[in-house]
Scaffold this motif. Structure first.
Motif, PDB file in Angstrom:
ATOM      1  N   GLU A  38       0.820  -1.202   0.000  1.00 48.63           N
ATOM      2  CA  GLU A  38       0.000   0.000   0.000  1.00 48.63           C
ATOM      3  C   GLU A  38       0.854   1.253   0.000  1.00 48.63           C
ATOM      4  OE1 GLU A  38      -2.808  -0.060   3.169  1.00 48.63           O
ATOM      5  OE2 GLU A  38      -4.050  -1.580   2.229  1.00 48.63           O
ATOM      6  N   LYS A  39       1.954   1.235   0.746  1.00 48.14           N
ATOM      7  CA  LYS A  39       2.850   2.389   0.757  1.00 48.14           C
ATOM      8  C   LYS A  39       3.423   2.627  -0.628  1.00 48.14           C
ATOM      9  CE  LYS A  39       4.350   2.118   5.568  1.00 48.14           C
ATOM     10  NZ  LYS A  39       5.473   1.833   6.466  1.00 48.14           N
ATOM     11  N   LYS A  40       3.819   1.541  -1.298  1.00 48.11           N
ATOM     12  CA  LYS A  40       4.382   1.670  -2.636  1.00 48.11           C
ATOM     13  C   LYS A  40       3.328   2.161  -3.620  1.00 48.11           C
ATOM     14  CE  LYS A  40       8.004  -1.758  -2.021  1.00 48.11           C
ATOM     15  NZ  LYS A  40       8.501  -3.079  -2.383  1.00 48.11           N
ATOM     16  N   SER A  41       2.114   1.640  -3.506  1.00 46.87           N
ATOM     17  CA  SER A  41       1.067   2.074  -4.431  1.00 46.87           C
ATOM     18  C   SER A  41       0.686   3.530  -4.163  1.00 46.87           C
ATOM     19  CB  SER A  41      -0.154   1.159  -4.335  1.00 46.87           C
ATOM     20  OG  SER A  41      -0.766   1.285  -3.066  1.00 46.87           O
ATOM     21  N   ASP A  42       0.728   3.951  -2.893  1.00 44.40           N
ATOM     22  CA  ASP A  42       0.468   5.358  -2.584  1.00 44.40           C
ATOM     23  C   ASP A  42       1.537   6.237  -3.219  1.00 44.40           C
ATOM     24  OD1 ASP A  42      -1.783   4.773  -1.140  1.00 44.40           O
ATOM     25  OD2 ASP A  42      -0.808   4.909   0.820  1.00 44.40           O
ATOM     26  N   PHE A  43       2.778   5.813  -3.138  1.00 39.15           N
ATOM     27  CA  PHE A  43       3.868   6.570  -3.741  1.00 39.15           C
ATOM     28  C   PHE A  43       3.687   6.657  -5.246  1.00 39.15           C
ATOM     29  CE2 PHE A  43       8.062   6.526  -5.787  1.00 39.15           C
ATOM     30  CZ  PHE A  43       8.529   7.763  -5.351  1.00 39.15           C
ATOM     31  N   MET A  44       3.350   5.530  -5.856  1.00 39.49           N
ATOM     32  CA  MET A  44       3.174   5.514  -7.305  1.00 39.49           C
ATOM     33  C   MET A  44       1.992   6.400  -7.720  1.00 39.49           C
ATOM     34  SD  MET A  44       5.628   3.923  -8.568  1.00 39.49           S
ATOM     35  CE  MET A  44       5.092   3.795 -10.245  1.00 39.49           C
TER      36      MET A  44
ATOM     37  N   GLN B 176       0.935   9.027  -6.136  1.00 34.99           N
ATOM     38  CA  GLN B 176       1.379  10.408  -5.969  1.00 34.99           C
ATOM     39  C   GLN B 176       2.266  10.833  -7.135  1.00 34.99           C
ATOM     40  OE1 GLN B 176       3.303  10.505  -2.164  1.00 34.99           O
ATOM     41  NE2 GLN B 176       1.390  10.665  -1.028  1.00 34.99           N
ATOM     42  N   MET B 177       3.157   9.944  -7.547  1.00 32.49           N
ATOM     43  CA  MET B 177       4.032  10.263  -8.671  1.00 32.49           C
ATOM     44  C   MET B 177       3.217  10.436  -9.952  1.00 32.49           C
ATOM     45  SD  MET B 177       7.035  10.649  -7.581  1.00 32.49           S
ATOM     46  CE  MET B 177       7.940  10.665  -9.098  1.00 32.49           C
ATOM     47  N   LEU B 178       2.249   9.560 -10.152  1.00 32.12           N
ATOM     48  CA  LEU B 178       1.412   9.644 -11.347  1.00 32.12           C
ATOM     49  C   LEU B 178       0.621  10.947 -11.368  1.00 32.12           C
ATOM     50  CD1 LEU B 178       0.531   8.181 -13.900  1.00 32.12           C
ATOM     51  CD2 LEU B 178      -1.283   7.098 -12.574  1.00 32.12           C
TER      52      LEU B 178
END
Length: 131
Positions: free
Chosen positions: A66-72, A74-76
């Motif tokens: 979930e942390k990684k998907s949140d980061f992705m 945000q980047m998107l």
């Protein structure tokens, strides 16, 4: 400054609460009091079935995902908000700055090949030959 040592059972209870974060939410909502939770924990133990509902449902691996998907995400969203013309302008400015710096290095002889030649030349500034 004196440090106050807690009773071992209090330390164990703190660890128990860290493993059951939904208990904190219940106390903050006003549904339970810490004294009540502590007494239940002390009498029933930390392995009782009533504590399962207060455990964190998500395993650590899922939290990382979930942390990684949140980061992705945000980047998107940041990429979506970017203006292509502005990005192109900044990239061209960086490119010209790098070219200028490379030109300065070449002008002052700070490149790898020239530093080896000048270092050998600086060791023997005069050319002497034996007769």
């Amino acid at each position: 400054m004196t440090s106050k040592k807690n009773h071992p059972s209090v330390q164990q209870f703190k660890e128990f609460v860290k493993e059951h974060p939904k208990l904190v939410q219940e106390v903050r909502k006003g549904n339970k009091q810490w004294q009540e939770v502590f007494e239940d924990w002390y009498l029933l133990g930390d392995k009782d079935v009533i504590w399962k509902q207060y455990q964190d449902d998500q395993p650590e691996v899922q939290k990382e995902v979930e942390k990684k998907s949140d980061f992705m995400s945000q980047m998107l969203s940041a990429v979506k908000k970017m203006d292509a013309n502005t990005v192109n302008h900044h990239i061209s400015n960086m490119s010209s700055t790098i070219s200028t710096i490379q030109g300065l290095f070449d002008q002052f002889g700070l490149t790898k090949g020239s530093s080896q030649n000048t270092s050998n030349h600086n060791q023997h500034p005069f050319s002497f030959r034996k007769d």
